[in-house]
Design an enzyme around this catalytic site. Structure first.
Site, mmCIF file in Angstrom:
data_model
loop_
_atom_site.group_PDB
_atom_site.id
_atom_site.type_symbol
_atom_site.label_atom_id
_atom_site.label_comp_id
_atom_site.label_asym_id
_atom_site.label_seq_id
_atom_site.Cartn_x
_atom_site.Cartn_y
_atom_site.Cartn_z
ATOM 1 N N PRO A 7 0.791 -1.227 0.000
ATOM 2 C CA PRO A 7 0.000 0.000 0.000
ATOM 3 C C PRO A 7 0.833 1.292 0.000
ATOM 4 O O PRO A 7 1.900 1.349 0.601
ATOM 5 C CB PRO A 7 -0.820 -0.098 1.292
ATOM 6 N N ARG A 53 4.950 10.996 -2.357
ATOM 7 C CA ARG A 53 4.734 10.753 -0.940
ATOM 8 C C ARG A 53 6.051 10.879 -0.163
ATOM 9 O O ARG A 53 7.017 10.179 -0.462
ATOM 10 C CB ARG A 53 4.194 9.327 -0.813
ATOM 11 N N ASN A 104 8.025 -5.619 -1.523
ATOM 12 C CA ASN A 104 8.011 -4.525 -0.554
ATOM 13 C C ASN A 104 6.576 -4.474 -0.025
ATOM 14 O O ASN A 104 5.703 -3.894 -0.668
ATOM 15 C CB ASN A 104 8.385 -3.190 -1.204
ATOM 16 N N ALA A 128 3.372 -0.963 4.514
ATOM 17 C CA ALA A 128 2.859 -1.002 5.897
ATOM 18 C C ALA A 128 2.395 -2.401 6.309
ATOM 19 O O ALA A 128 2.406 -2.732 7.503
ATOM 20 C CB ALA A 128 1.726 0.007 6.051
ATOM 21 N N ASP A 143 1.841 -15.918 5.892
ATOM 22 C CA ASP A 143 1.344 -17.278 5.624
ATOM 23 C C ASP A 143 1.400 -17.594 4.130
ATOM 24 O O ASP A 143 1.778 -18.701 3.736
ATOM 25 C CB ASP A 143 -0.098 -17.447 6.126
ATOM 26 N N HIS A 194 12.798 -2.744 1.549
ATOM 27 C CA HIS A 194 12.277 -1.467 2.060
ATOM 28 C C HIS A 194 13.157 -0.354 1.508
ATOM 29 O O HIS A 194 14.393 -0.432 1.611
ATOM 30 C CB HIS A 194 12.255 -1.444 3.589
ATOM 31 N N ILE A 195 12.509 0.635 0.961
ATOM 32 C CA ILE A 195 13.253 1.761 0.380
ATOM 33 C C ILE A 195 14.004 2.502 1.493
ATOM 34 O O ILE A 195 15.183 2.840 1.358
ATOM 35 C CB ILE A 195 12.266 2.707 -0.356
ATOM 36 N N ARG A 203 7.997 0.222 13.153
ATOM 37 C CA ARG A 203 8.506 -0.267 11.857
ATOM 38 C C ARG A 203 9.663 -1.267 12.026
ATOM 39 O O ARG A 203 10.173 -1.808 11.060
ATOM 40 C CB ARG A 203 8.996 0.900 10.988
#
Ligand code: DQA
Length: 218
Positions: A67, A75, A131, A134, A144, A157-158, A168
């Site tokens: 997301p 962003r 990635n 969240a 799973d 993760h960037i 996090r």
């Protein structure tokens, strides 16, 4: 129905070799999906698997984005940079072409779509770079799904999540991932793809030498 029988590694296999379509393959009474093809191709009876299916099973990789990554470039650029997701996809496609990988690149804000892509990858892909954004910190369901995938999985993760808020620092996905890349900016994606290509090449080389082709983990 014309059934032929053979045995591979102690497993009894029966083939229905009617007609020109793909054979019905039964192993210990179960009808198998396309994962049975490599096994079938090692048997002396029944047609060989279609070449395109065999190749794509070996070289297809999924890059899956969670997301808000659709907003990349707009962003919080101080954290995630100015590149858009389209830029990231283009960079991934360049590496895929260089390394002869087939690439499926996806993004969704919906957890179930990510799970469905992982299920799809189970049937067809050699590896996954993900990635989860969240969902990294919340999703047992994505963990799973990844646990049901046999090939290598790399978590990307960037940003360096460990330098950020405490919530996090925990990732559900890391307990399944074969490697984690965090804080390398969007370059983390191409690094993960290079590693996947390396593992796939290594496995293909082992297979050519007559070794087991099933272990993509080392
Ligand atoms: C992220 C880090 C996550 O904590 C965050 O929720 C994201 C992006 C990263 O790429 O740095 O959306 O996965």
């Amino acid at each position: 129905m014309t059934m032929c029988h053979t045995e591979v590694n102690g497993i009894k296999i029966a083939f229905d070799i009617r007609g020109s379509g793909p054979p019905l393959i039964l192993i210990m009474g179960y009808r198998l999906n396309s994962r049975a093809w490599p096994l079938a191709s090692r048997c002396s009876i029944g047609p060989s698997p279609p070449v395109s299916q065999d190749l794509s099973m070996k070289r297809l990789v999924y890059v899956i984005n969670g997301p808000n990554l659709n907003l990349l470039g707009k962003r919080q650029p101080a954290i995630y940079g100015h590149e858009t997701l389209a830029d990231v996809e283009a960079a991934c496609r360049r590496v895929a072409t260089e390394r002869k990988l087939e690439l499926k690149f996806h993004q969704s804000n919906r957890e179930y779509e990510i799970i469905d892509w992982i299920h799809e990858a189970r049937e067809t892909a050699a590896g996954i770079a993900i990635n989860p954004a969240a969902f990294t910190h919340t999703s047992v369901a994505i963990l799973d799904a990844l646990n049901a995938f046999d090939g290598p999985v790399f978590e990307i993760h960037i940003s360096n999540v460990h330098k950020r808020e405490a919530f996090r620092h925990h990732s559900y996905v890391s307990s399944r991932a074969d490697g984690v890349i965090a804080g390398f900016g969007t370059q983390g994606y191409t690094l993960a793809l290079q590693r996947l290509a390396h593992l796939i090449d290594e496995t293909a080389a082992k297979k050519d030498k007559g070794g087991s082709a099933t272990d993509l983990g080392s």
